[in-house]
Motif scaffolding. Structure first.
Motif: not given
Length: 292
Positions: A149-165, A191-203
């Motif tokens: 999973v990946l979150v990036g900006s509208v201009s294409g910069q990567r904010h964070w990414s993660s491998e959810i096993n 349902v897997i929940v992560m915050d806007c910085h990529g930290r895992m919050l809940a399953h």
């Protein structure tokens, strides 16, 4: 406005349409101003992805007034994908279009001086399960079937990414209405929940035997600044008839409600992802897919 595709002998097409996305049209002179939400959604652009790898962009309207101006060109065919286009997603605040193909290629298109061109390309070589813009349009959430999973900006910069096993595939991903969390649905009902910085919050396990097909909120896909102009100022205004409210409730008065659809056809209406007493609708509809 709602759009749907019906497969039948009456319809003629050189290729199967696989996905749809529609956005309102903001006149050029009003782009930097608040807009009247009712007028904003009376006309706009419909994007479609088809089995030949072509993205169609067509101007459409829901009114019949002939004195309304139309764009000089009302239909475009955007070419560049090498396989079926399986997802199309408008970004209304930034007037961009994201398209994903069956091989995992992601294009972001932008219109300039009447022409559409590719602004960004992303290709991991893995299938995309979902692509969602944040409500303010500044960020993109991309989820892949292999658990990346990946979150990036509208201009294409990567904010964070993660491998959810997981032993199961990720099927969809959405932002919460405040854009502070992201939710992922899986093929085994989690349902897997992560915050806007990529930290895992809940399953959270929502359904033991059914996979999640899609999730959505009863909330505008994008936050468009409303003008002080009354809906009654519209040229097409007619007094509301008896029945449901004729115009949408203001955004600030909407209580977020999460809708989760499952492979069995069940639909859960939830106050939050951890709602212990959701309302369940047993629709019996199977093999359906949602469009944004």
């Amino acid at each position: 406005m709602y759009a749907a595709v019906e497969h039948g002998p009456v319809l003629c097409s050189d290729s199967n349409i696989l996905c749809l996305s529609w956005k309102g049209r903001v006149p050029k002179s009003e782009k930097e101003k608040p807009v009247c939400r009712r007028r904003y959604y009376e006309e706009g652009w419909l994007a479609t992805g088809n089995g030949r790898g072509v993205v169609g962009v067509t101007f459409t309207s829901s009114h019949c007034r002939r004195d309304r101006s139309t764009p000089q060109r009302i239909n475009f065919n955007l070419r560049g994908h090498n396989s079926e286009v399986v997802l199309v997603r408008w970004n209304e605040p930034y007037q961009k279009l994201a398209t994903c193909d069956a091989d995992g290629g992601i294009f972001v298109w932008i219109q300039y001086e009447g022409r559409w061109s590719v602004e960004l390309v992303n290709d991991r070589g893995a299938q995309v399960s979902d692509f969602t813009w944040s409500h303010d349009g500044t960020q993109a959430l991309i989820s892949y079937r292999d658990g990346f999973v990946l979150v990036g900006s509208v201009s294409g910069q990567r904010h964070w990414s993660s491998e959810i096993n997981l032993e199961s595939q990720i099927t969809c991903g959405i932002w919460t209405p405040d854009d502070q969390q992201v939710l992922f649905g899986t093929a085994d009902g989690q349902v897997i929940v992560m915050d806007c910085h990529g930290r895992m919050l809940a399953h959270v396990l929502l359904h033991e035997s059914d996979g999640i097909l899609s999730m959505s909120w009863n909330y505008p896909a994008f936050l468009v600044e409303d003008s002080s102009e009354s809906d009654t100022d519209s040229d097409d205004y007619s007094p509301p008839q008896d029945g449901p409210a004729a115009y949408p409730i203001p955004v600030q008065n909407i209580k977020p409600l999460l809708t989760v659809s499952f492979t069995s056809g069940d639909i859960s209406l939830m106050n939050s992802y951890d709602d212990l007493s959701p309302t369940v609708i047993r629709s019996g509809l199977k093999g359906t897919e949602g469009c944004t």
